[in-house]
Design a protein around this motif. Structure first.
Motif, PDB file in Angstrom:
ATOM      1  N   ALA A 105       0.850  -1.185   0.000  1.00 13.60           N
ATOM      2  CA  ALA A 105       0.000   0.000   0.000  1.00 13.60           C
ATOM      3  C   ALA A 105       0.887   1.237   0.000  1.00 13.60           C
ATOM      4  N   GLY A 106       0.292   2.354  -0.268  1.00 11.66           N
ATOM      5  CA  GLY A 106       1.053   3.598  -0.320  1.00 11.66           C
ATOM      6  C   GLY A 106       1.654   3.791  -1.698  1.00 11.66           C
ATOM      7  N   PRO A 107       2.136   4.981  -1.966  1.00 16.77           N
ATOM      8  CA  PRO A 107       2.661   5.268  -3.307  1.00 16.77           C
ATOM      9  C   PRO A 107       3.926   4.478  -3.654  1.00 16.77           C
ATOM     10  N   ASP A 108       4.754   4.184  -2.655  1.00 14.65           N
ATOM     11  CA  ASP A 108       5.981   3.439  -2.932  1.00 14.65           C
ATOM     12  C   ASP A 108       5.861   1.960  -2.577  1.00 14.65           C
ATOM     13  N   GLY A 109       4.715   1.536  -2.045  1.00  8.59           N
ATOM     14  CA  GLY A 109       4.479   0.136  -1.736  1.00  8.59           C
ATOM     15  C   GLY A 109       5.179  -0.347  -0.487  1.00  8.59           C
ATOM     16  N   ILE A 110       5.652   0.536   0.339  1.00  4.35           N
ATOM     17  CA  ILE A 110       6.404   0.140   1.522  1.00  4.35           C
ATOM     18  C   ILE A 110       5.491  -0.091   2.727  1.00  4.35           C
ATOM     19  N   LEU A 111       4.244   0.330   2.656  1.00  2.00           N
ATOM     20  CA  LEU A 111       3.291   0.127   3.749  1.00  2.00           C
ATOM     21  C   LEU A 111       2.475  -1.134   3.507  1.00  2.00           C
ATOM     22  N   PRO A 112       2.330  -1.984   4.509  1.00  2.00           N
ATOM     23  CA  PRO A 112       1.485  -3.172   4.332  1.00  2.00           C
ATOM     24  C   PRO A 112       0.017  -2.835   4.585  1.00  2.00           C
ATOM     25  N   ASP A 113      -0.853  -3.479   3.867  1.00  2.07           N
ATOM     26  CA  ASP A 113      -2.295  -3.368   4.115  1.00  2.07           C
ATOM     27  C   ASP A 113      -2.626  -4.363   5.224  1.00  2.07           C
ATOM     28  N   LEU A 114      -2.807  -3.873   6.436  1.00  2.00           N
ATOM     29  CA  LEU A 114      -2.982  -4.736   7.607  1.00  2.00           C
ATOM     30  C   LEU A 114      -4.270  -5.554   7.547  1.00  2.00           C
ATOM     31  N   GLU A 115      -5.319  -4.996   6.996  1.00  4.44           N
ATOM     32  CA  GLU A 115      -6.584  -5.726   6.912  1.00  4.44           C
ATOM     33  C   GLU A 115      -6.451  -6.936   5.984  1.00  4.44           C
ATOM     34  N   ILE A 116      -5.752  -6.777   4.893  1.00  7.84           N
ATOM     35  CA  ILE A 116      -5.542  -7.905   3.979  1.00  7.84           C
ATOM     36  C   ILE A 116      -4.700  -8.975   4.666  1.00  7.84           C
ATOM     37  N   PHE A 117      -3.647  -8.555   5.388  1.00 11.96           N
ATOM     38  CA  PHE A 117      -2.822  -9.535   6.079  1.00 11.96           C
ATOM     39  C   PHE A 117      -3.620 -10.265   7.159  1.00 11.96           C
ATOM     40  N   ARG A 118      -4.478  -9.544   7.867  1.00 14.89           N
ATOM     41  CA  ARG A 118      -5.311 -10.170   8.892  1.00 14.89           C
ATOM     42  C   ARG A 118      -6.206 -11.238   8.266  1.00 14.89           C
TER      43      ARG A 118
END
Length: 145
Positions: A105-118
């Protein structure tokens, strides 16, 4: 002017009567009325997993990086040992899903989407434990690796 005043009085009286009826019902029935769950059903234990290293993948399949998660699984107290013994199967199931699941997630892809991981962890837990034993997944930390 009389119509507006009359409508305002009727509105306030209706709110007062409705609120009073709701309050009286709550007093008579009490909060949680009708719940029949026993204490044994509601007791939970939190089982920590080892650190989980997961790839951050864009929707087009490109790798953005890696992230490390700390996870706690809420399970019934009597199933905690069963879950602890089968954690390697859970980690395997998570690994088999994360590389194909876009979580960047985020423009550079460095943030994880926590809901998807959950959701990945919940689906993996059903595969690893055979039944919906895990009640909730608590992600306690996420850091880039």
């Amino acid at each position: 002017m009389k119509k507006i005043l009359f409508l305002l009085i009727v509105l306030l009286a209706g709110l007062g009567l409705g609120g009073g009826a709701a309050f009286a019902t709550m007093l008579v029935l009490g909060p949680g009325h009708g719940e029949t769950a026993s204490d044994e059903d509601t007791r939970s234990a939190f089982v920590p997993t080892d650190k989980i290293l997961a790839p951050l993948v864009f929707a087009d399949g490109h790798l953005a990086g890696y992230v490390q998660f700390d996870v706690q699984l809420e399970v019934p107290e009597d199933k905690a040992e069963f879950v602890k013994d089968r954690l390697p199967l859970l980690l395997h199931a998570i690994n088999m899903r994360t590389y194909r699941t876009p979580m960047a997630a985020g423009p550079d892809g460095i943030l994880p989407d926590l809901e998807i991981f959950r959701k990945v962890v919940l689906q993996s837990s059903q595969e690893a434990f055979g039944a919906p034993i895990v009640r909730k997944v608590a992600i306690t930390a996420a850091s880039p690796a």
